[in-house]
Design a protein around this motif. Structure first.
Motif, PDB file in Angstrom:
ATOM      1  N   UNK A  61      24.205  27.970  28.675  1.00 18.43           N
ATOM      2  CA  UNK A  61      24.062  29.000  29.705  1.00 18.43           C
ATOM      3  C   UNK A  61      22.574  29.226  29.921  1.00 18.43           C
ATOM      4  N   UNK A  62      21.997  28.379  30.742  1.00 17.61           N
ATOM      5  CA  UNK A  62      20.545  28.381  30.970  1.00 17.61           C
ATOM      6  C   UNK A  62      20.291  28.568  32.462  1.00 17.61           C
ATOM      7  N   UNK A  63      20.395  29.779  32.967  1.00 17.51           N
ATOM      8  CA  UNK A  63      20.339  29.991  34.415  1.00 17.51           C
ATOM      9  C   UNK A  63      19.031  29.557  35.063  1.00 17.51           C
ATOM     10  N   UNK A  64      17.914  29.742  34.392  1.00 19.38           N
ATOM     11  CA  UNK A  64      16.638  29.356  34.992  1.00 19.38           C
ATOM     12  C   UNK A  64      16.491  27.843  35.059  1.00 19.38           C
ATOM     13  N   UNK A  65      16.866  27.175  33.993  1.00 22.34           N
ATOM     14  CA  UNK A  65      16.806  25.714  33.982  1.00 22.34           C
ATOM     15  C   UNK A  65      17.790  25.124  34.968  1.00 22.34           C
ATOM     16  N   UNK A  89      24.690  16.821  34.206  1.00 23.09           N
ATOM     17  CA  UNK A  89      25.913  17.207  34.925  1.00 23.09           C
ATOM     18  C   UNK A  89      27.000  17.661  33.949  1.00 23.09           C
ATOM     19  N   UNK A  90      27.161  16.916  32.853  1.00 23.00           N
ATOM     20  CA  UNK A  90      28.240  17.211  31.921  1.00 23.00           C
ATOM     21  C   UNK A  90      27.984  18.495  31.145  1.00 23.00           C
ATOM     22  N   UNK A  91      26.762  18.729  30.708  1.00 30.21           N
ATOM     23  CA  UNK A  91      26.480  19.872  29.835  1.00 30.21           C
ATOM     24  C   UNK A  91      25.971  21.101  30.587  1.00 30.21           C
ATOM     25  N   UNK A  92      25.183  20.904  31.630  1.00 24.99           N
ATOM     26  CA  UNK A  92      24.625  22.044  32.355  1.00 24.99           C
ATOM     27  C   UNK A  92      25.358  22.334  33.657  1.00 24.99           C
ATOM     28  N   UNK A  93      26.196  21.401  34.086  1.00 28.30           N
ATOM     29  CA  UNK A  93      27.061  21.654  35.232  1.00 28.30           C
ATOM     30  C   UNK A  93      26.386  21.605  36.584  1.00 28.30           C
ATOM     31  N   UNK A  94      25.223  20.926  36.683  1.00 29.26           N
ATOM     32  CA  UNK A  94      24.532  20.829  37.964  1.00 29.26           C
ATOM     33  C   UNK A  94      24.167  19.378  38.242  1.00 29.26           C
ATOM     34  N   UNK A 189      26.590   7.479  40.965  1.00 32.03           N
ATOM     35  CA  UNK A 189      26.752   6.524  39.860  1.00 32.03           C
ATOM     36  C   UNK A 189      26.981   7.271  38.551  1.00 32.03           C
ATOM     37  N   UNK A 190      26.280   8.385  38.364  1.00 28.96           N
ATOM     38  CA  UNK A 190      26.472   9.198  37.166  1.00 28.96           C
ATOM     39  C   UNK A 190      27.864   9.822  37.146  1.00 28.96           C
ATOM     40  N   UNK A 191      28.347  10.250  38.302  1.00 29.55           N
ATOM     41  CA  UNK A 191      29.703  10.797  38.385  1.00 29.55           C
ATOM     42  C   UNK A 191      30.740   9.735  38.038  1.00 29.55           C
ATOM     43  N   UNK A 192      30.518   8.508  38.480  1.00 25.67           N
ATOM     44  CA  UNK A 192      31.425   7.413  38.124  1.00 25.67           C
ATOM     45  C   UNK A 192      31.424   7.170  36.623  1.00 25.67           C
ATOM     46  N   UNK A 193      30.252   7.246  35.996  1.00 27.54           N
ATOM     47  CA  UNK A 193      30.177   7.105  34.541  1.00 27.54           C
ATOM     48  C   UNK A 193      31.030   8.158  33.855  1.00 27.54           C
ATOM     49  N   UNK A 194      30.894   9.395  34.292  1.00 26.73           N
ATOM     50  CA  UNK A 194      31.632  10.492  33.669  1.00 26.73           C
ATOM     51  C   UNK A 194      33.127  10.407  33.961  1.00 26.73           C
ATOM     52  N   UNK A 195      33.482   9.797  35.094  1.00 27.71           N
ATOM     53  CA  UNK A 195      34.891   9.705  35.483  1.00 27.71           C
ATOM     54  C   UNK A 195      35.609   8.516  34.861  1.00 27.71           C
TER      55      UNK A 195
END
Length: 206
Positions: A61-65, A89-94, A189-195
Motif C-alpha cells: 500500500x504505497x500510494x505515492x509510489x 503490475x502484480x504487486x503494486x497494481x499499476x 507483453x507483461x500482462x501476457x506473462x502474468x496471464x
C-alpha cells in the motif's frame, strides 16, 4: 550522488512534475507470482537514486509510489522493462508506463553485438563500470547491505544518459518509430506473462 532509502513508500512530491523516471526492481527470484517484490529503485537523472524497500508481509500500500509509476505524463525508463512491468503490475497494481526500454533500443541499434546486458551497455555508452556481484543476493533479508544498496542504485543511475545516446542511434538508423511501437507493446507483453504465456511467441507459425 546520494542514495536515499525508504520503507514501504516514497515521500509525496519527491520528483518534479513531468520528469522522466528511471525504474528498476529487485525480487526474490525470477518467477513473478512466487518471488515477491523487495525493492523498487528510482532516479530522475539528477544524480541521486531512491530505493524503496518492501518487507516480507507488505501489503504494498504505497500510494505515492503507485501514483508516480502510474502517471501518464512521466516516461519510465527501464533496462528489460518486461520483467519490471510485470512485478510492478502484480504487486503494486499499476501499469508503470509510458515505457522506454534500453535493452530493446540496444537490440535495435547495436546489431554488431549480442551483448545487451546493462553492464555492457553502461560501459559502451557512458564509459562507466558497474558491478553485478549482488545481482543474485538475498533481497528479502531484514537489512540491505551497503553493497546491495549501491548495486540497486547503479541499475537506474545511467539510464537517462543511455537513453540520450540510444535515441541518437535510433534516429540515425531510421528505427525510432519501430522502437516506440515496441515500447508501447511492453505493458501488454507483461500482462501476457502474468496471464500464463511467459514463454510463448504468439506470433510464431508453430
Amino acid at each position: 550522488m546520494t542514495v536515499h532509502f525508504y520503507e514501504e513508500d516514497i515521500p509525496e512530491g519527491l520528483f518534479a512534475p513531468g520528469a522522466s523516471i528511471a525504474v528498476d526492481t529487485e525480487t526474490m527470484g525470477l518467477i513473478t507470482m512466487r518471488d515477491r517484490l523487495c525493492v523498487v529503485q528510482l532516479s530522475d537523472g539528477s544524480g541521486d537514486e531512491h530505493l524503496v524497500r518492501f518487507g516480507p508481509h507488505s501489503a504494498y500500500d504505497a500510494p505515492n509510489l503507485r501514483a508516480l509509476l502510474a502517471d501518464p505524463e512521466r516516461v519510465k525508463l527501464y533496462h528489460f522493462a518486461r520483467f519490471d512491468l510485470a512485478a510492478i503490475r502484480f504487486y503494486l497494481g499499476v501499469t508503470a508506463g509510458p515505457v522506454y526500454c534500453t535493452k530493446i533500443a540496444s537490440r535495435l541499434v547495436r546489431t554488431y553485438t549480442d551483448r545487451h546486458g546493462l553492464k555492457d551497455l553502461v560501459r559502451e555508452l557512458t564509459g562507466n563500470e558497474i558491478s553485478k556481484q549482488q545481482q543474485s543476493s538475498d533481497w528479502g533479508g531484514p537489512e540491505l547491505s551497503d553493497a546491495q544498496r549501491e548495486y540497486a542504485a547503479s541499475d537506474v543511475r545511467y539510464l537517462h544518459a543511455m537513453k540520450v545516446e540510444l535515441d541518437k542511434r535510433l534516429e540515425r538508423e531510421g528505427r525510432t518509430e519501430l522502437a516506440q511501437a515496441c515500447f508501447d507493446f511492453l505493458p501488454f507483453r507483461a500482462e501476457l506473462d502474468l496471464a500464463g504465456w511467459p514463454e510463448v511467441d504468439l506470433f510464431a507459425h508453430i
